[in-house]
Design a protein around this motif. Sequence first.
Motif, short mmCIF file in Angstrom:
data_model
loop_
_atom_site.label_atom_id
_atom_site.label_comp_id
_atom_site.label_asym_id
_atom_site.label_seq_id
_atom_site.Cartn_x
_atom_site.Cartn_y
_atom_site.Cartn_z
N GLU A 105 -4.39 2.52 -3.01
CA GLU A 105 -5.80 2.85 -3.15
C GLU A 105 -5.95 4.27 -3.68
O GLU A 105 -5.03 4.81 -4.30
CB GLU A 105 -6.49 2.63 -1.80
CG GLU A 105 -6.39 1.17 -1.34
CD GLU A 105 -6.94 0.93 0.06
OE1 GLU A 105 -7.06 1.92 0.84
OE2 GLU A 105 -7.22 -0.23 0.39
N GLU A 149 -6.66 -0.59 -7.26
CA GLU A 149 -6.45 -1.44 -6.08
C GLU A 149 -7.13 -2.79 -6.22
O GLU A 149 -6.81 -3.74 -5.50
CB GLU A 149 -6.93 -0.73 -4.82
CG GLU A 149 -8.41 -0.42 -4.78
CD GLU A 149 -8.73 0.95 -5.34
OE1 GLU A 149 -9.77 1.52 -4.94
OE2 GLU A 149 -7.97 1.46 -6.19
N LEU A 199 0.87 -1.17 0.00
CA LEU A 199 0.00 0.00 0.00
C LEU A 199 0.91 1.23 0.00
O LEU A 199 1.40 1.66 1.04
CB LEU A 199 -0.91 0.00 1.23
CG LEU A 199 -1.87 1.18 1.38
CD1 LEU A 199 -2.78 1.32 0.17
CD2 LEU A 199 -2.69 1.04 2.65
#
Length: 506
Positions: free
Chosen positions: A221, A192, A51
């Motif tokens: 994201e 994502e 991430l």
Amino acid sequence: MTTSQPPAAADTEDREHYRMLIDGTWRDAADSRRFDSVNPFDGTHWADVPLAGEADVDAAVRAARAAFDNGTWPATTPARRAQLLRRLGDLITERADDLARVQVLENGKLIREVSGQTRALAGHCYFYAGVAETMHGHTLAGSVPDMHVFTVREPIGVVAAITPWNSPLALLLWKLCPALAAGNTMVIKPSEITPVSTLLLGELITEAGFPAGVVNIVTGEGATGAALARHPGVDKIAFTGSTAVGKTIAVTAAERLARVSLELGGKSPNIIFSDADLPNAVNGVLAGVFAATGQTCMAGSRVLVQQNIYDMFAAALVERTEQIKIGDPLDPDTEMGTVACQSQHTKVLDYIAIARDEGATLLAGGKRPEDPALAKGLFVEPTVFGDVTNDMRIAREEVFGPVAVLIPFTDEAHAVEIANDTPFGLAAGVWTTDVARAHRMVRRLRAGTVWVNNYRKTNYVAPFGGFRESGLGRENGMDAVNEYTEVKTAWIDLGNRITDPFNPRA
């Protein structure tokens, strides 16, 4: 430079672990955060990826910036760029089965569609390899004597490619190939929902021999994409996704006058005239909205049918719709797979409820399938609504799911009026055996692509993009090169003397 992912580790759930590609090396996020990739068919968390935060985005942009500013890539000869693009095409062909399978695991799209689509990506590499070797400017016939005036096309710089989940590799290659052919460097941020397929493509990019920093991939994201879009080191943003997010990106880019190309949403009309080959038109509607579970920006979800064949066409469409085989997207016999993620599944079912509340008549589908074998999957039955008017939300807003709405029209002028009564303008279909009518409709429809007696055909030679809220710019074909280059004009004095410095025409 590491050319492949570290060996995929597995935890107790046999989850595969992947890293990002930054400056030629595979990395975890600076803060070690990760997120899961979920199979929409069975709900398994089959892989996880980093991430990326702002520090990771900054590192990727700096790597791309260095590879551009130090001449690593723009100074590479066109012949060498072409060689690397061709090598990438060869590797895509060799690994097509793996790339296709991973996309299906990520978004539930049919293997029978993704396999062919993935193999076709090599053609994009080969086409733009040729473009890299043949790109040129123009010699201009100026009116000023003794001046040689010409133009050259030069790369823009660092390109941020933000890609969607419905066709993650195809829509990435639409950006990657012309951008690299023109001499730009890139930072890619995949959706994502579908990050792994892009990371696997990154392995092939490094294996092909592209220099470190030329192509970088960060996974994350919405916040990751936003950090990339606003980074001052990015010269151009190439985005495919929703109109709402595209508008936000356009505003962000405008603050520093960064270039943008935006391929956004649609609510495309698929127009059936009474003289059409009706069985072919029925198949065309199925291809336009159900073949990809409706998860395509070009979905022909507004089905306009001439009044005198409306009942007959509706009956034929419903009969064929009810025969569609729903199931495991990895099964070659399956005709429609899942919706890609839980939020999209909820959205599609909500729009079906909205259509009922608006007074549309449900003719087929309209719910989750009842088969217990499909209970874990994010399935929605292929759905058809009749008695729809063009002012209903179901006819004006993009559902991005397997929902077709039938709208009657009286004559050609009425069809054009309804078709163009939309904020979008991405695509349209026309079904008729009247050649003159076909040409008139192509001219009158406000859409970037018009198909006649076919639907959802694309190719690397054919420009694709939208009018109005369906986007800015064009992808594919030679037009795409214009999106990734700046035009420079050169004036060479062949012997003039400046006699009047205050009159440039003297």
